[in-house]
Design an enzyme around this catalytic site. Structure first.
Site, PDB file in Angstrom:
ATOM      1  N   ALA A 281      16.730 -15.899   6.220  1.00 23.52           N
ATOM      2  CA  ALA A 281      16.680 -15.408   7.702  1.00 23.52           C
ATOM      3  C   ALA A 281      14.835 -15.870   7.876  1.00 23.52           C
ATOM      4  O   ALA A 281      14.236 -16.041   6.905  1.00 23.52           O
ATOM      5  CB  ALA A 281      16.606 -14.162   8.400  1.00 23.52           C
TER       6      ALA A 281
ATOM      7  N   GLY B 266      19.689 -14.446   3.846  1.00 20.54           N
ATOM      8  CA  GLY B 266      20.493 -14.989   4.960  1.00 20.54           C
ATOM      9  C   GLY B 266      21.084 -16.511   4.362  1.00 20.54           C
ATOM     10  O   GLY B 266      22.003 -16.902   4.812  1.00 20.54           O
TER      11      GLY B 266
ATOM     12  N   GLU C 176      23.912 -15.559   2.256  1.00 21.98           N
ATOM     13  CA  GLU C 176      24.847 -15.104   3.266  1.00 21.98           C
ATOM     14  C   GLU C 176      25.482 -16.381   3.906  1.00 21.98           C
ATOM     15  O   GLU C 176      27.018 -16.384   4.202  1.00 21.98           O
ATOM     16  CB  GLU C 176      24.427 -14.240   4.184  1.00 21.98           C
TER      17      GLU C 176
ATOM     18  N   GLU D 210      16.404  -8.843   0.417  1.00 22.71           N
ATOM     19  CA  GLU D 210      15.998  -8.177   1.554  1.00 22.71           C
ATOM     20  C   GLU D 210      15.398  -6.718   1.294  1.00 22.71           C
ATOM     21  O   GLU D 210      14.572  -6.438   2.040  1.00 22.71           O
ATOM     22  CB  GLU D 210      17.102  -7.726   2.656  1.00 22.71           C
TER      23      GLU D 210
HETATM   24  N1  3HC Z   1      11.043 -17.123   6.857  1.00 16.68           N
HETATM   25  C1  3HC Z   1       9.863 -17.600   7.099  1.00 16.68           C
HETATM   26  N2  3HC Z   1       8.994 -18.154   6.171  1.00 16.68           N
HETATM   27  C2  3HC Z   1       9.352 -18.319   5.094  1.00 16.68           C
HETATM   28  C3  3HC Z   1      10.371 -17.642   4.466  1.00 16.68           C
HETATM   29  C4  3HC Z   1      11.162 -16.980   5.509  1.00 16.68           C
HETATM   30  N3  3HC Z   1      12.306 -16.215   4.909  1.00 16.68           N
HETATM   31  N4  3HC Z   1      10.305 -17.863   2.994  1.00 16.68           N
HETATM   32  C5  3HC Z   1       9.001 -18.601   2.872  1.00 16.68           C
HETATM   33  N5  3HC Z   1       8.367 -18.733   3.988  1.00 16.68           N
HETATM   34  C6  3HC Z   1       7.145 -19.409   4.073  1.00 16.68           C
HETATM   35  C7  3HC Z   1       6.000 -18.972   3.291  1.00 16.68           C
HETATM   36  O1  3HC Z   1       5.410 -18.000   4.168  1.00 16.68           O
HETATM   37  C8  3HC Z   1       5.244 -20.017   3.104  1.00 16.68           C
HETATM   38  O2  3HC Z   1       4.457 -20.388   4.266  1.00 16.68           O
HETATM   39  P1  3HC Z   1       2.886 -20.995   4.253  1.00 16.68           P
HETATM   40  O3  3HC Z   1       3.218 -22.210   3.335  1.00 16.68           O
HETATM   41  O4  3HC Z   1       2.548 -21.012   5.628  1.00 16.68           O
HETATM   42  O5  3HC Z   1       2.124 -19.972   3.596  1.00 16.68           O
HETATM   43  C9  3HC Z   1       6.165 -21.268   2.764  1.00 16.68           C
HETATM   44  O6  3HC Z   1       7.472 -20.780   3.486  1.00 16.68           O
HETATM   45  C10 3HC Z   1       6.401 -21.555   1.479  1.00 16.68           C
HETATM   46  O7  3HC Z   1       6.836 -20.221   0.776  1.00 16.68           O
HETATM   47  P2  3HC Z   1       6.331 -20.066  -0.657  1.00 16.68           P
HETATM   48  O8  3HC Z   1       4.880 -20.171  -0.783  1.00 16.68           O
HETATM   49  O9  3HC Z   1       6.703 -18.531  -1.049  1.00 16.68           O
HETATM   50  O10 3HC Z   1       6.891 -21.144  -1.413  1.00 16.68           O
HETATM   51  P3  3HC Z   1       7.495 -20.941  -3.078  1.00 16.68           P
HETATM   52  O11 3HC Z   1       8.373 -22.363  -3.116  1.00 16.68           O
HETATM   53  O12 3HC Z   1       6.770 -20.452  -3.962  1.00 16.68           O
HETATM   54  O13 3HC Z   1       8.920 -20.051  -2.973  1.00 16.68           O
HETATM   55  C11 3HC Z   1      10.900 -18.959  -1.890  1.00 16.68           C
HETATM   56  C12 3HC Z   1       9.979 -20.093  -2.027  1.00 16.68           C
HETATM   57  C13 3HC Z   1      11.434 -18.586  -3.181  1.00 16.68           C
HETATM   58  C14 3HC Z   1      12.123 -19.192  -1.120  1.00 16.68           C
HETATM   59  C15 3HC Z   1       9.871 -17.945  -1.273  1.00 16.68           C
HETATM   60  O14 3HC Z   1       9.237 -18.277  -0.285  1.00 16.68           O
HETATM   61  C16 3HC Z   1      10.602 -16.677  -0.946  1.00 16.68           C
HETATM   62  O15 3HC Z   1      10.997 -15.855  -1.829  1.00 16.68           O
HETATM   63  N6  3HC Z   1      10.860 -16.486   0.334  1.00 16.68           N
HETATM   64  C17 3HC Z   1      11.598 -15.413   1.121  1.00 16.68           C
HETATM   65  C18 3HC Z   1      13.034 -15.081   0.559  1.00 16.68           C
HETATM   66  C19 3HC Z   1      13.491 -13.973   1.421  1.00 16.68           C
HETATM   67  O16 3HC Z   1      12.987 -12.951   1.357  1.00 16.68           O
HETATM   68  N7  3HC Z   1      14.742 -14.080   1.971  1.00 16.68           N
HETATM   69  C20 3HC Z   1      15.062 -12.858   2.725  1.00 16.68           C
HETATM   70  C21 3HC Z   1      14.779 -12.860   4.107  1.00 16.68           C
HETATM   71  S1  3HC Z   1      15.533 -11.663   4.887  1.00 16.68           S
HETATM   72  C22 3HC Z   1      16.934 -12.111   5.596  1.00 16.68           C
HETATM   73  O17 3HC Z   1      17.422 -13.138   5.123  1.00 16.68           O
HETATM   74  C23 3HC Z   1      17.672 -11.140   6.324  1.00 16.68           C
HETATM   75  C24 3HC Z   1      19.099 -11.417   6.568  1.00 16.68           C
HETATM   76  O18 3HC Z   1      19.731 -10.869   5.521  1.00 16.68           O
HETATM   77  C25 3HC Z   1      19.550 -11.216   7.699  1.00 16.68           C
END
Ligand code: 3HC
Ligand code: NAI
Length: 706
Positions: free
Chosen positions: A68, A107, A110, A130
């Site tokens: 998400a 997500g 998902e 999450e």
């Molecule tokens: N939403 C918005 N922005 C995100 C994001 C997300 N889910 N994931 C990463 N970004 C952004 C980062 O903030 C960063 O932004 P910036 O360049 O402005 O600083 C950019 O994307 C690149 O991210 P990274 O520097 O972390 O890039 P990497 O290549 O090192 O890592 C990744 C990539 C493994 C995908 C890592 O970004 C990550 O772990 N992201 C989060 C994943 C996550 O937690 N997903 C679950 C979200 S909650 C959800 O999905 C709820 C659902 O169940 C309803």
């Protein structure tokens, strides 16, 4: 029908009988409102268009979908919701295939689980992280995952938030097929066409059978619940995860989804979610120092470390673990042998725990070399000095480095408190001198304060950030002052804790209150762990410059005078019988405190745990504000990351400055003004805090990208 109405974040293209749906939303294909709309429209189009017989969903760039869009949390929801999108994908009348490369997280996974068939290529990372954001999978993840791979495996993934690689995901049953090449698009198209040729049916994860042994799956839920009660440490979402997965075992799919939604929204509303998401963005934002934007790092092929004591050895291990060669310099052969032994002890510990093989240790140690001659550093790209905390000793070391190191070598000091501007001024190449303040144990602690003196060149700062990346540390840029960000703020809240102790709270009550707040240890436990002698030496050093009216609590000095330095001497604030690492309260310490109160003319009073935290946090926040005000920290978030990574601040509270915003800055300022009635010199409100309260602003408003 136009299959690709606009060059959008979700594009559609007919490839034979397969509708190729590409999510193309840099940087990580997060599922923002436009992507959700695009996916929904793509599935509608696929169902409506006779030429389409199957759908293939892929991600453009380096990832499938990272989840998400975290930036949307806490804002007004924009339809369609992700659960609706996932349900629509699942109910598509034509087979939907997800082909995964890179991250399929939260997500993102998902969406893949809502597809009917899944393929992953090498390098794919699948997970439901999450929980690390204070949430639970909220788009069917808690319901579909257990149906696909069973409650136990699902709970393991969802409660840990860990990533599974492609092979593991295949073994678990999360994906149906492994791509044999790295070309996810070709693999996905081939798979989709194969499925069509085989007349493979639409296959919905909601109907998958991994929960058919209800008793076994309920037992897995019960075991996870018992484990979570023990391990959750104040976290809100883990128990909600258990509850949601239990519903997957116990209830029809639609009811489970409804419960998941309800629990997800509860998590979304929790301050822990706000704290954890603040931490997520802050730890990425700290990487963006002004110097790293423009300057290119210098080479980092060979590293030197001067000093093989506690820090030198720990730093050497961190460097070796990053695969780099280290040359260690010590004063004499015996000290050098001790330095090497310190390093070997770390690896021997890993071997004893079965986490390293003897052969791997031998291999690592071939990258270590030692010498008592500085000439061995002639070709080092970067040297980190970690000798005694004494300016004249450090200046002598830097004079040697200046003499032997090649032009362009970075000269770094691990000093905790000393004036790095003065150290830099003592050599002929001040632009190459920087502070790299590691935390003990340096091979394990994630924080690295990059201390930027006045004359340093930007590419040296960029090199320090590059080193942090190689060492897998979190760098925070700090300016030069006594204690930089972390130790400077620490000195102030430690003083607040000492004052409370002298005024009537026992060190044991203070530690317990601080632990209940979420820190792994209280301040007096930390003193005992680090060694009371270190703080004692600092206090003596500062005695001459202390404000004559400043309150000075002498209790710790009384313990040090008795040689009670904490764990290493078997007693400090606590007793450590037989080398035990968890201390017991010491009645003799309480008697010493009592005597000191009398000497200071103090009638002890009671403190509630809540008051202890109010004072402790007010001191931390106020000095944090000073550090930002003076430009020592770039932004409040840099203070937050320092405390999250170096001082055990509970991550779910986001850091001291975020905590201050959540509490309300007027409340913090009112506390400080109230405490100032007793000790106006200590409790001087930070000008930044006063200004923000006057403007009705918060610390977050200063957290812009630099
Ligand atoms: N939403 C918005 N922005 C995100 C994001 C997300 N889910 N994931 C990463 N970004 C952004 C980062 O903030 C960063 O932004 P910036 O360049 O402005 O600083 C950019 O994307 C690149 O991210 P990274 O520097 O972390 O890039 P990497 O290549 O090192 O890592 C990744 C990539 C493994 C995908 C890592 O970004 C990550 O772990 N992201 C989060 C994943 C996550 O937690 N997903 C679950 C979200 S909650 C959800 O999905 C709820 C659902 O169940 C309803
Ligand atoms: P230590 O006393 O364990 O080690 C210092 C080492 O430096 C000794 O092995 C000594 O033989 C060696 N040494 C002294 N003079 C030398 C010289 N001229 N040439 C070569 N080697 C020399 O000290 P520790 O704890 O490792 O601290 C080192 C530095 O790191 C200090 O500046 C300290 O303030 C800083 N620091 C310490 C932390 C801690 O928790 N111990 C945390 C962060 C920084």
């Amino acid at each position: 029908m136009n299959l690709n109405p606009s060059a959008d974040v979700v594009t559609r293209e007919l490839r034979g009988k397969v509708l190729l749906v590409t999510i193309d939303h840099a940087p990580v294909n997060a599922l923002g409102a436009d992507v959700r709309r695009g996916l929904l429209a793509a599935i509608e189009a696929a169902d409506a268009e006779p030429a389409v017989e199957a759908v293939l969903i892929v991600g453009a760039g380096r990832n499938f979908v990272a989840g998400a869009d975290i930036r949307e949390f806490g804002k007004a929801p924009v339809p369609p919701s992700l659960p609706d999108v996932c349900n629509r994908i699942e109910t598509c009348a034509k087979p939907v295939v997800a082909a995964i490369h890179g991250a399929a997280l939260g997500g993102g996974l998902e969406v893949a689980l809502a597809a009917h068939y899944r393929l992953a290529v090498d390098g794919a990372k699948l997970g439901l992280p999450e929980v690390q954001l204070g949430l639970l999978p909220g788009a069917g993840g808690t319901q579909r995952t257990p149906r696909l791979i069973g409650a136990q495996a699902a709970l393991d993934l969802i409660l840990s938030g860990r990533h599974a690689g492609a092979k593991e995901a295949h073994a678990l049953g999360l994906v149906d097929r492994l791509g044999s090449s790295g070309d996810v698009l070709a693999e996905g198209l081939a798979y989709a066409h194969e499925l069509l040729a085989a007349h493979a049916p639409v296959r919905r994860t909601r109907d998958a059978a991994a929960l058919s042994d209800r008793a076994a799956n309920l037992a897995a839920v019960a075991a996870a619940r018992a484990e979570t009660v023990k391990k959750a440490r104040g976290l809100f979402s883990p128990m909600k995860i258990v509850e949601a997965v239990e519903a997957a075992v116990d209830q029809p799919f639609e009811d489970g989804l409804r419960l998941e939604r309800k629990l997800f929204l509860q998590c979304l509303d929790s301050p822990q979610r706000a704290g954890l998401i603040h931490a997520f963005f802050a730890e990425r934002e700290v990487l963006k120092a002004p110097e790293t934007r423009d300057a290119k790092p210098r080479a980092l092929g060979k590293i030197g470390v001067v000093g093989g004591g506690t820090m030198g050895a720990g730093i050497a291990v961190a460097v070796l673990d990053a695969g780099l060669p280290v040359t260690m310099i010590e004063r004499d052969d015996a000290s050098l042998a001790r330095g090497r032994a310190h390093i070997e002890k770390v690896y021997d510990g890993l071997i004893a725990k079965g986490r390293m093989s003897a052969a791997a240790k031998t291999d690592v140690m071939t990258r270590w070399s030692g010498s008592i001659s500085y000439d061995a550093l002639a070709d080092a790209d970067l040297v980190i000095e970690a000798v005694f905390e004494d300016m004249s000793v450090k200046q002598a070391v830097f004079a040697e480095l200046d003499r032997v190191c090649k032009a362009g070598a970075v000269l770094a000091t691990n000093t905790s408190y000393l004036d790095i501007d003065a150290l830099a001024a003592s050599v002929a190449r001040p632009a190459d001198v920087i502070g790299l303040h590691f935390f003990s144990p340096a091979n394990l602690m994630k924080l690295l304060e990059v201390v930027v003196p006045k004359q340093v060149s930007a590419d040296v700062v960029a090199t320090a950030f590059e080193l942090a990346k190689k060492l897998k540390k979190t760098p925070v840029r700090a300016g030069v002052c006594d204690g930089f960000i972390g130790n400077r703020v620490l000195a102030v809240y430690r003083a607040a804790a000492d004052a409370m102790m002298e005024d009537g709270a026992s060190p044991y009550q203070i530690d317990a209150a601080v632990r209940a707040f979420g820190f792994p240890m209280g301040p007096f436990q930390v003193v005992d762990l680090a060694g009371g002698d270190i703080g004692w030496a600092t206090r003596k050093r500062r005695a001459a410059t202390r404000h004559p009216q400043a309150r000075y609590v002498q209790i710790a000095d009384r313990l040090c005078e008795r040689g009670w330095f904490g764990q290493k001497t078997g007693r400090g604030f606590y007793l450590y019988p037989e080398g035990s690492r968890s201390g017991m309260p010491d009645p003799e310490v309480e008697a010493i405190i009592e005597t000191e109160r009398k000497r200071a003319g103090i009638t002890p009073r009671n403190f509630t745990d809540e008051e202890i935290i109010r004072r402790y946090m007010a001191a931390m926040i106020n000095e944090g504000a000073n550090v930002v005000h003076e430009g020592i920290a770039l932004r409040p978030l840099d203070v937050d990351v320092t405390f999250l990574y170096g001082y055990g601040f509970p991550r779910y509270r986001g850091g001291p400055m975020h905590y201050a915003d959540m509490t309300g800055l007027p409340t913090i300022l009112a506390d400080i003004r109230e405490f100032a009635k007793e000790d106006p010199l200590f409790w001087q409100p930070s000008p930044l805090l006063v200004e923000l309260v006057e403007r009705g602003a918060d610390f977050a408003s200063l957290n812009q990208t630099v």
